[in-house]
Scaffold this active site. Structure first.
Site, PDB file in Angstrom:
ATOM      1  N   HIS A   1      -8.515   9.878   4.566  1.00  0.00           N
ATOM      2  CA  HIS A   1      -8.147   8.877   3.554  1.00  0.00           C
ATOM      3  C   HIS A   1      -8.339   9.506   2.187  1.00  0.00           C
ATOM      4  O   HIS A   1      -9.381  10.096   1.906  1.00  0.00           O
ATOM      5  CB  HIS A   1      -9.011   7.616   3.691  1.00  0.00           C
ATOM      6  CG  HIS A   1      -8.414   6.455   2.953  1.00  0.00           C
ATOM      7  ND1 HIS A   1      -8.432   6.371   1.589  1.00  0.00           N
ATOM      8  CD2 HIS A   1      -7.769   5.351   3.396  1.00  0.00           C
ATOM      9  CE1 HIS A   1      -7.817   5.257   1.220  1.00  0.00           C
ATOM     10  NE2 HIS A   1      -7.400   4.624   2.290  1.00  0.00           N
TER      11      HIS A   1
ATOM     12  N   HIS B   1     -10.837   9.405   8.249  1.00  0.00           N
ATOM     13  CA  HIS B   1     -10.659   7.957   8.252  1.00  0.00           C
ATOM     14  C   HIS B   1     -10.131   7.400   9.574  1.00  0.00           C
ATOM     15  O   HIS B   1     -10.594   6.373  10.048  1.00  0.00           O
ATOM     16  CB  HIS B   1      -9.682   7.597   7.127  1.00  0.00           C
ATOM     17  CG  HIS B   1      -9.473   6.134   6.939  1.00  0.00           C
ATOM     18  ND1 HIS B   1     -10.506   5.257   6.724  1.00  0.00           N
ATOM     19  CD2 HIS B   1      -8.329   5.382   6.925  1.00  0.00           C
ATOM     20  CE1 HIS B   1     -10.028   4.030   6.581  1.00  0.00           C
ATOM     21  NE2 HIS B   1      -8.715   4.079   6.717  1.00  0.00           N
TER      22      HIS B   1
ATOM     23  N   ARG C   1      -0.684   7.912  10.105  1.00  0.00           N
ATOM     24  CA  ARG C   1      -0.546   6.453  10.175  1.00  0.00           C
ATOM     25  C   ARG C   1      -0.146   5.856   8.823  1.00  0.00           C
ATOM     26  O   ARG C   1      -0.732   6.184   7.797  1.00  0.00           O
ATOM     27  CB  ARG C   1      -1.880   5.852  10.617  1.00  0.00           C
ATOM     28  CG  ARG C   1      -1.945   4.354  10.539  1.00  0.00           C
ATOM     29  CD  ARG C   1      -3.261   3.854  11.069  1.00  0.00           C
ATOM     30  NE  ARG C   1      -4.385   4.167  10.219  1.00  0.00           N
ATOM     31  CZ  ARG C   1      -4.969   3.302   9.381  1.00  0.00           C
ATOM     32  NH1 ARG C   1      -4.519   2.070   9.289  1.00  0.00           N
ATOM     33  NH2 ARG C   1      -5.998   3.651   8.653  1.00  0.00           N
TER      34      ARG C   1
ATOM     35  N   ARG D   1      -0.621   8.987   2.872  1.00  0.00           N
ATOM     36  CA  ARG D   1      -2.012   9.443   2.778  1.00  0.00           C
ATOM     37  C   ARG D   1      -2.197  10.946   2.881  1.00  0.00           C
ATOM     38  O   ARG D   1      -2.979  11.529   2.135  1.00  0.00           O
ATOM     39  CB  ARG D   1      -2.827   8.773   3.890  1.00  0.00           C
ATOM     40  CG  ARG D   1      -3.025   7.335   3.611  1.00  0.00           C
ATOM     41  CD  ARG D   1      -3.819   6.659   4.668  1.00  0.00           C
ATOM     42  NE  ARG D   1      -4.017   5.279   4.235  1.00  0.00           N
ATOM     43  CZ  ARG D   1      -4.563   4.341   4.965  1.00  0.00           C
ATOM     44  NH1 ARG D   1      -4.973   4.612   6.185  1.00  0.00           N
ATOM     45  NH2 ARG D   1      -4.703   3.131   4.490  1.00  0.00           N
TER      46      ARG D   1
ATOM     47  N   GLU E   1       0.856  -1.187   0.000  1.00  0.00           N
ATOM     48  CA  GLU E   1       0.000   0.000   0.000  1.00  0.00           C
ATOM     49  C   GLU E   1       0.891   1.236   0.000  1.00  0.00           C
ATOM     50  O   GLU E   1       2.113   1.128   0.092  1.00  0.00           O
ATOM     51  CB  GLU E   1      -0.930  -0.012   1.227  1.00  0.00           C
ATOM     52  CG  GLU E   1      -1.925  -1.164   1.191  1.00  0.00           C
ATOM     53  CD  GLU E   1      -2.948  -1.104   2.312  1.00  0.00           C
ATOM     54  OE1 GLU E   1      -3.768  -0.190   2.300  1.00  0.00           O
ATOM     55  OE2 GLU E   1      -2.899  -1.965   3.197  1.00  0.00           O
TER      56      GLU E   1
HETATM   57  C1  FAD Z   1     -13.280   1.531   6.079  1.00  0.00           C
HETATM   58  C2  FAD Z   1     -12.069   1.268   6.915  1.00  0.00           C
HETATM   59  C3  FAD Z   1     -11.033   0.497   6.401  1.00  0.00           C
HETATM   60  C4  FAD Z   1      -9.897   0.221   7.170  1.00  0.00           C
HETATM   61  N1  FAD Z   1      -8.906  -0.574   6.658  1.00  0.00           N
HETATM   62  C5  FAD Z   1      -7.849  -0.901   7.445  1.00  0.00           C
HETATM   63  C6  FAD Z   1      -6.861  -1.823   6.975  1.00  0.00           C
HETATM   64  O1  FAD Z   1      -6.935  -2.348   5.872  1.00  0.00           O
HETATM   65  N2  FAD Z   1      -5.827  -2.124   7.822  1.00  0.00           N
HETATM   66  C7  FAD Z   1      -5.687  -1.574   9.063  1.00  0.00           C
HETATM   67  O2  FAD Z   1      -4.728  -1.877   9.763  1.00  0.00           O
HETATM   68  N3  FAD Z   1      -6.641  -0.713   9.523  1.00  0.00           N
HETATM   69  C8  FAD Z   1      -7.703  -0.368   8.755  1.00  0.00           C
HETATM   70  N4  FAD Z   1      -8.657   0.490   9.233  1.00  0.00           N
HETATM   71  C9  FAD Z   1      -8.530   0.999  10.613  1.00  0.00           C
HETATM   72  C10 FAD Z   1      -8.904  -0.088  11.593  1.00  0.00           C
HETATM   73  O3  FAD Z   1      -9.993  -0.844  11.090  1.00  0.00           O
HETATM   74  C11 FAD Z   1      -9.291   0.498  12.943  1.00  0.00           C
HETATM   75  O4  FAD Z   1      -8.377   1.459  13.353  1.00  0.00           O
HETATM   76  C12 FAD Z   1      -9.330  -0.591  14.008  1.00  0.00           C
HETATM   77  O5  FAD Z   1     -10.147  -1.642  13.563  1.00  0.00           O
HETATM   78  C13 FAD Z   1      -9.832  -0.018  15.309  1.00  0.00           C
HETATM   79  O6  FAD Z   1     -10.171  -1.072  16.168  1.00  0.00           O
HETATM   80  P1  FAD Z   1     -10.763  -0.737  17.594  1.00  0.00           P
HETATM   81  O7  FAD Z   1     -11.007  -2.052  18.250  1.00  0.00           O
HETATM   82  O8  FAD Z   1      -9.874   0.236  18.274  1.00  0.00           O
HETATM   83  O9  FAD Z   1     -12.128   0.042  17.296  1.00  0.00           O
HETATM   84  P2  FAD Z   1     -13.465  -0.415  16.551  1.00  0.00           P
HETATM   85  O10 FAD Z   1     -13.272  -1.628  15.762  1.00  0.00           O
HETATM   86  O11 FAD Z   1     -13.997   0.782  15.865  1.00  0.00           O
HETATM   87  O12 FAD Z   1     -14.428  -0.783  17.761  1.00  0.00           O
HETATM   88  C14 FAD Z   1     -14.902   0.204  18.642  1.00  0.00           C
HETATM   89  C15 FAD Z   1     -15.917  -0.421  19.569  1.00  0.00           C
HETATM   90  O13 FAD Z   1     -16.219   0.454  20.632  1.00  0.00           O
HETATM   91  C16 FAD Z   1     -17.619   0.511  20.823  1.00  0.00           C
HETATM   92  N5  FAD Z   1     -17.947   1.780  21.485  1.00  0.00           N
HETATM   93  C17 FAD Z   1     -17.608   3.052  21.146  1.00  0.00           C
HETATM   94  N6  FAD Z   1     -18.067   3.925  22.061  1.00  0.00           N
HETATM   95  C18 FAD Z   1     -18.705   3.195  23.007  1.00  0.00           C
HETATM   96  C19 FAD Z   1     -19.405   3.529  24.200  1.00  0.00           C
HETATM   97  N7  FAD Z   1     -19.528   4.772  24.622  1.00  0.00           N
HETATM   98  N8  FAD Z   1     -19.953   2.502  24.924  1.00  0.00           N
HETATM   99  C20 FAD Z   1     -19.867   1.215  24.489  1.00  0.00           C
HETATM  100  N9  FAD Z   1     -19.213   0.859  23.376  1.00  0.00           N
HETATM  101  C21 FAD Z   1     -18.645   1.832  22.651  1.00  0.00           C
HETATM  102  C22 FAD Z   1     -18.180   0.352  19.422  1.00  0.00           C
HETATM  103  O14 FAD Z   1     -19.544   0.000  19.439  1.00  0.00           O
HETATM  104  C23 FAD Z   1     -17.259  -0.743  18.912  1.00  0.00           C
HETATM  105  O15 FAD Z   1     -17.689  -2.009  19.379  1.00  0.00           O
HETATM  106  C24 FAD Z   1      -9.798   0.770   8.480  1.00  0.00           C
HETATM  107  C25 FAD Z   1     -10.837   1.551   8.985  1.00  0.00           C
HETATM  108  C26 FAD Z   1     -11.961   1.802   8.221  1.00  0.00           C
HETATM  109  C27 FAD Z   1     -13.053   2.641   8.792  1.00  0.00           C
END
Ligand code: FAD
Length: 394
Positions: free
Chosen positions: A226, A328, A363, A267, A111
């Site tokens: 993004h 993003h 990032r 990016r 990428e």
């Molecule tokens: C479209 C897209 C494509 C991506 N592609 C990539 C990729 O190819 N490779 C890569 O490394 N990263 C990628 N990313 C980034 C990556 O997906 C995220 O940074 C990562 O998954 C974040 O994980 P997380 O567990 O921190 O948060 P999330 O997976 O967003 O989970 C957050 C959780 O917290 C919960 N939550 C939030 N607030 C509260 C609250 N007040 N009370 C209770 N629950 C709450 C939500 O409901 C959810 O369950 C991408 C992101 C997007 C949006």
């Protein structure tokens, strides 16, 4: 409802799930999520997950991460992430995660801002593959209770020591739940933006709550845009056109049908160039062609993107698509150390909600799933070692 747990984890994305899986089964764990179980950004990740593919790639991977981050990254965090990456991939393979491979050898894609292919992937739905498999493991654990459509509205603390959370149940009722340790895994802030690739319910709640309790925050203005999301005037989340599409050879065109930029710039720099071009052309988007991708069948390599664009009226095998930058990712967050500890006792932050400095100012693509997993596992280890230390003292 039970009122006391050993650990409460807020969020069921990769960070929250992996944290739970790395805690022993004798601990009683409560996980809550504001939305449904599959509604997290982790499920949306398309491109893949980085890994140190061999020792010779360390320097280059480190440099690519630092350069993309404008050298504002915390070096120790970058080193820990890269050095832990192979162990994390082995963990994922053990949980049944499948990555693309050929004759038993893992395949790597590339990428923007990566000087070599070092990204593992599963079609263009890597996040769904990883998070879905982790979720399945968690659902099988008897010591883990999950509550959907339940939101944390505050934390409970005394003398800078966290001992519980206030949660709002699906029926609107508020209640308190206590635990020895609380882990904030609440994802990003995209829900605060008009145009974002994130789920709209991800509104940075943990940051607001942390601010209210004087918990240290960091780099709050480091927000990643993004460069390529499918242009649309419909309300709701913007659909991402993964960087790996450009990594595999897709190109960008201006209004006159000419290339105007190196599509594999980091990016932030590519976003700037696209905005400049949009202004010059006086258009709300630029065009992206996937027809320039050579040697692979895009309908098989990017089935999700192919189908989504088709549903929106574009056949990417025959025509260009309009793309526009959108919010993003959030590089800043709740300030944490290498073990994901916040400035408040017994309170951890992992994943996109936290800031351990890995990403610096910007990032590098596909570093966030890895970072979330590495530091969620470290948080679990720290929770355990702290519990034993406290037991010895008492
Ligand atoms: C479209 C897209 C494509 C991506 N592609 C990539 C990729 O190819 N490779 C890569 O490394 N990263 C990628 N990313 C980034 C990556 O997906 C995220 O940074 C990562 O998954 C974040 O994980 P997380 O567990 O921190 O948060 P999330 O997976 O967003 O989970 C957050 C959780 O917290 C919960 N939550 C939030 N607030 C509260 C609250 N007040 N009370 C209770 N629950 C709450 C939500 O409901 C959810 O369950 C991408 C992101 C997007 C949006």
């Amino acid at each position: 409802m039970k009122k006391n747990y050993d650990v409460i984890i807020i969020g069921t994305g990769v960070a929250g799930l992996f944290n739970a899986l790395n805690l022993p089964e004798y601990l009683e764990i409560l996980m809550i999520t504001k939305a449904g179980l599959e509604e997290s950004d982790s499920f949306l990740a398309q491109g893949g997950i980085c890994v140190l593919k061999n020792e010779n790639d360390f320097e280059s991977y480190f440099e690519d991460t630092m350069k993309a981050g404008h050298y504002e990254n915390t070096k120790e965090s970058v080193e820990v992430m890269i050095r832990s990456s192979r162990e994390i991939i082995s963990d994922l393979l053990r949980y049944g995660v499948e990555f693309e491979s050929e004759e038993g050898e893992l395949r790597y894609t590339r990428e923007g801002a990566h000087s070599t292919p070092r990204i593992l992937y599963h079609e263009d739905v890597t996040g769904k593959e990883i998070t879905g498999k982790l979720l399945k493991q968690v659902l099988d654990k008897e010591n883990i209770t999950i509550m959907e459509h339940t939101a944390m509205t505050d934390i409970l603390s005394h003398n800078n020591d966290c001992y519980g959370v206030i949660i709002k149940l699906e029926n609107g009722q508020e209640t308190t739940v206590m635990a020895h340790d609380i882990v904030l895994a609440c994802g990003g802030i995209g829900g605060r933006y008009q145009h974002s690739t994130n789920y709209p319910h991800l509104t940075g709640d943990a940051l607001t709550i942390a601010g209210k309790h004087d918990i240290r925050l960091k780099n709050l203005d480091y927000i990643q845009i993004h460069p390529t999301t499918l242009y649309s005037t419909k309300p709701g989340r913007r659909f991402l056109i993964s960087e790996s599409v450009r990594g595999e050879g897709a190109v960008l065109y201006n209004k006159a049908g000419e290339r105007f930029v190196n599509e594999l710039l980091p990016r932030d720099l590519l976003t700037k160039e696209i905005y400049k071009q949009m202004e010059k052309d006086d258009t709300p988007y630029v065009m992206l062609s996937m027809q320039t991708i050579q040697g692979i069948d895009v309908t098989r390599r990017f089935p999700n993107i192919y189908q989504h664009c088709l549903d929106e009226g574009f056949d990417v095998t025959k025509e260009c698509i309009p793309v526009v930058p959108a919010q993003h990712y959030f590089m800043g967050g709740i300030d944490v150390d290498l073990d994901s500890r916040t400035s408040m006792e017994h309170l951890y932050a992992v994943g996109e909600t936290s800031c351990n400095g890995v990403h610096g100012k910007n990032r590098l693509a596909s570093n966030s799933l890895l970072e979330s997993l590495v530091f969620a596992k470290r948080a679990a280890k720290d929770i355990l070692s702290n519990r034993s230390k406290e037991k010895m003292i008492s």
